[in-house]
Write a protein that holds these residues in place. Sequence first.
Motif, mmCIF file in Angstrom:
data_model
loop_
_atom_site.group_PDB
_atom_site.id
_atom_site.type_symbol
_atom_site.label_atom_id
_atom_site.label_comp_id
_atom_site.label_asym_id
_atom_site.label_seq_id
_atom_site.Cartn_x
_atom_site.Cartn_y
_atom_site.Cartn_z
ATOM 1 N N ILE A 43 -25.111 83.285 20.168
ATOM 2 C CA ILE A 43 -23.937 83.947 19.602
ATOM 3 C C ILE A 43 -24.358 84.752 18.381
ATOM 4 O O ILE A 43 -25.397 84.485 17.772
ATOM 5 C CB ILE A 43 -22.848 82.927 19.198
ATOM 6 N N TRP A 44 -23.549 85.763 18.032
ATOM 7 C CA TRP A 44 -23.773 86.521 16.800
ATOM 8 C C TRP A 44 -22.869 85.921 15.733
ATOM 9 O O TRP A 44 -21.652 85.928 15.867
ATOM 10 C CB TRP A 44 -23.462 87.994 17.010
ATOM 11 N N ARG A 45 -23.467 85.345 14.695
ATOM 12 C CA ARG A 45 -22.681 84.671 13.668
ATOM 13 C C ARG A 45 -23.340 84.866 12.313
ATOM 14 O O ARG A 45 -24.552 84.735 12.175
ATOM 15 C CB ARG A 45 -22.555 83.178 13.998
ATOM 16 N N ASP A 46 -22.506 85.199 11.306
ATOM 17 C CA ASP A 46 -22.976 85.367 9.931
ATOM 18 C C ASP A 46 -24.131 86.351 9.831
ATOM 19 O O ASP A 46 -25.120 86.133 9.113
ATOM 20 C CB ASP A 46 -23.390 84.010 9.332
ATOM 21 N N GLY A 47 -24.004 87.442 10.590
ATOM 22 C CA GLY A 47 -24.986 88.510 10.474
ATOM 23 C C GLY A 47 -26.301 88.281 11.167
ATOM 24 O O GLY A 47 -27.277 89.006 10.923
ATOM 25 N N GLU A 48 -26.368 87.286 12.051
ATOM 26 C CA GLU A 48 -27.610 87.080 12.790
ATOM 27 C C GLU A 48 -27.346 86.447 14.150
ATOM 28 O O GLU A 48 -26.290 85.858 14.394
ATOM 29 C CB GLU A 48 -28.582 86.221 11.995
ATOM 30 N N SER A 49 -28.341 86.595 15.033
ATOM 31 C CA SER A 49 -28.257 86.034 16.373
ATOM 32 C C SER A 49 -28.714 84.584 16.323
ATOM 33 O O SER A 49 -29.750 84.262 15.738
ATOM 34 C CB SER A 49 -29.149 86.843 17.318
ATOM 35 N N GLU A 50 -27.936 83.697 16.959
ATOM 36 C CA GLU A 50 -28.182 82.261 16.836
ATOM 37 C C GLU A 50 -28.099 81.580 18.199
ATOM 38 O O GLU A 50 -27.099 81.702 18.911
ATOM 39 C CB GLU A 50 -27.128 81.680 15.890
ATOM 40 N N LEU A 51 -29.162 80.875 18.574
ATOM 41 C CA LEU A 51 -29.162 80.129 19.829
ATOM 42 C C LEU A 51 -28.248 78.910 19.731
ATOM 43 O O LEU A 51 -28.136 78.289 18.676
ATOM 44 C CB LEU A 51 -30.577 79.670 20.179
ATOM 45 N N VAL A 52 -27.614 78.570 20.848
ATOM 46 C CA VAL A 52 -26.727 77.412 20.899
ATOM 47 C C VAL A 52 -27.396 76.323 21.730
ATOM 48 O O VAL A 52 -27.750 76.556 22.890
ATOM 49 C CB VAL A 52 -25.363 77.790 21.517
ATOM 50 N N SER B 92 -21.847 75.719 32.452
ATOM 51 C CA SER B 92 -22.496 74.723 31.602
ATOM 52 C C SER B 92 -22.820 75.315 30.233
ATOM 53 O O SER B 92 -22.622 74.661 29.196
ATOM 54 C CB SER B 92 -23.768 74.212 32.285
ATOM 55 N N LEU B 93 -23.302 76.539 30.208
ATOM 56 C CA LEU B 93 -23.628 77.205 28.943
ATOM 57 C C LEU B 93 -22.367 77.462 28.122
ATOM 58 O O LEU B 93 -22.366 77.314 26.892
ATOM 59 C CB LEU B 93 -24.362 78.522 29.220
ATOM 60 N N VAL B 94 -21.298 77.857 28.795
ATOM 61 C CA VAL B 94 -20.025 78.087 28.106
ATOM 62 C C VAL B 94 -19.518 76.785 27.488
ATOM 63 O O VAL B 94 -19.025 76.761 26.350
ATOM 64 C CB VAL B 94 -18.984 78.673 29.087
ATOM 65 N N ASP B 95 -19.651 75.684 28.232
ATOM 66 C CA ASP B 95 -19.248 74.372 27.699
ATOM 67 C C ASP B 95 -20.042 74.032 26.438
ATOM 68 O O ASP B 95 -19.503 73.464 25.476
ATOM 69 C CB ASP B 95 -19.466 73.279 28.746
ATOM 70 N N ASP B 96 -21.330 74.374 26.441
ATOM 71 C CA ASP B 96 -22.171 74.098 25.272
ATOM 72 C C ASP B 96 -21.693 74.879 24.050
ATOM 73 O O ASP B 96 -21.685 74.356 22.933
ATOM 74 C CB ASP B 96 -23.638 74.450 25.569
ATOM 75 N N VAL B 97 -21.320 76.142 24.274
ATOM 76 C CA VAL B 97 -20.830 76.954 23.156
ATOM 77 C C VAL B 97 -19.521 76.381 22.615
ATOM 78 O O VAL B 97 -19.316 76.295 21.405
ATOM 79 C CB VAL B 97 -20.638 78.429 23.597
ATOM 80 N N ALA C 47 -36.180 85.229 23.184
ATOM 81 C CA ALA C 47 -35.930 86.623 22.812
ATOM 82 C C ALA C 47 -34.796 87.260 23.601
ATOM 83 O O ALA C 47 -33.970 87.983 23.041
ATOM 84 C CB ALA C 47 -37.210 87.447 22.996
ATOM 85 N N VAL C 48 -34.749 87.002 24.893
ATOM 86 C CA VAL C 48 -33.746 87.674 25.730
ATOM 87 C C VAL C 48 -32.335 87.218 25.365
ATOM 88 O O VAL C 48 -31.416 88.037 25.232
ATOM 89 C CB VAL C 48 -34.047 87.426 27.226
ATOM 90 N N ALA C 49 -32.136 85.920 25.190
ATOM 91 C CA ALA C 49 -30.813 85.410 24.812
ATOM 92 C C ALA C 49 -30.407 85.924 23.431
ATOM 93 O O ALA C 49 -29.251 86.302 23.209
ATOM 94 C CB ALA C 49 -30.800 83.885 24.836
#
Length: 568
Positions: free
Chosen positions: A16-25, A96-101, A334-336
Amino acid sequence: MIIGIDLGTTNSAVAIWRDGESELVPNALGEFLTPSAVSVDGSGQSWVGRAALDRMATHPSETVTSFKRRMGTESKATLGKRSYSPEELSAMVLRSLVDDVEAATGERPEGAVITVPAYFNERQRRATRRAGEIAGLKVERLINEPTAAALAFGLIDKEEREPFLVFDLGGGTFDVSIVEMFEGIVEVRASAGDNRLGGDDFDEVMVKLAEPKLGASDTLDRIPSDRRDALLQLAAEKTRCALSSANIATFRVTVDDEEFTTDIETQEFEEAAEALVKRLRDPVIRSLRDSGIDVESLSDVVLVGGATRMPVVRKALTRMFKRFPNSTVHPDHAVALGAAIQAGLLSNGDGLEEIRITDVAPFTLGIEIGMDDAYGGRIGGIFSPIIERNTPVPVSRMQSYTTSEDGQRQIHSGIYQGEARQVKNNVKLGELVVPVPAKPRGEIEVEVRFTYDTNGLLEIDVSVPASGYQKNVVIVDEDDKRSQKEIEKSRAALEKLKVHPRDEQVNIAAMQRAERCYEGFTGPVREYVGRSLDNFKAALEKQDPRIIADARESLMQLVDEIEANPPV
């Protein structure tokens, strides 16, 4: 909320994009990578990710992996009591990924940017979009995997970069893209790839290398073939990964508490995988050729995808490019991360206002035509390109065709995507049926314009000047869930592109100025200007903005020099 998803062959990830940076969940296990695996038992109970992968060795008939390789095909996998399409299996991973987010943020995402291999054709892209819709997501954008990786690489320091090459070797697919970054623009110059080359293929090589040395043939032959294949596949992947950090690794298979092992050395694995390594060269060469950039002009070679950890790959790249590749970005993440940056752009995220992405058409688009042969016969089913592969999109191109028979009253042609000369070897997207006046062959001209955008919307305009007939065809995914209003908005944006370069004001002005210069002189100067003007007109017919811009600049420089220092 719009999220970025790397829907991979072996593993998938979400950011997700949060607080000005890309962040893996992370997923429920605290891991950033979720295996792209699905298992369903006879009662209908399902497992996704690590749990499904763990069941592969014990319940291989109920478990499936690498279904991304079958996207866009009619292939089905039977699990439990029903069959599943690749789109449905992919949708289970996406859910499954949506549930994780949702678990991590407390908010359930509604939209997503999903990555696809740059060399996915339109059929495969449509299947990916359908997978997202099945998962309950509005697919805001499909973005090419190397483009996403380039975004993640580019935002490390936000500096401008000369053309660099993104080398993306994942579990099941291989992509190469040439990318340039300047003035907040991420521009893809060319892409190429192989959708049937990845870590899975190196695992097969490992199995063929290790199996004869195990001494377990009698035991393995006694168990079901699907379980046997699953055990060998899992062992091969673990051994290949181990060889990434050691010169020798143990290939280990356990059957009914009996363990069989054999050691595999790096050198023998590299020799066995030599044919696969050679296959990595062709897409690299094609992307360089299509972009017009030579190896020496590349500022970097960026590694993406878990399979790039293999020493055999890194050695091959070092030899190929005569330099060590760049592993600054995490090959698995990198891709995510790049997909989340694209999601942030669509959501007007902080710090992303000045970034713009330009991509290219991954395959050539054109129509079916017939041609006369050297013996008075007729050859049908020939592919006539209109938009060539690696043309920057959005784009609009026009070609003219004529009737092939006396008294012909109709032109019937298929619309195709691909690179093969025979249309039967390309992907059919639709059909054109155009009425024409009955005249001798070759007298009736038909103008066909293709206009293509970043979302895969292909608009075709056909006109017959002799009769005034006009036809408009829009090729969109039949399952595209965009509203009619959204599609019309895309078409309105494309309308601005439907001008031949010779009719654009900047080019008209350049030709008029050169014509005045031609008229103002005689002798060699007039001849020189005339040749340059002819070259510029030829460049206009190419309909390639880069070629036109270079030709226009050369023409204007010539005129400037002559007018500043006119010959006596």
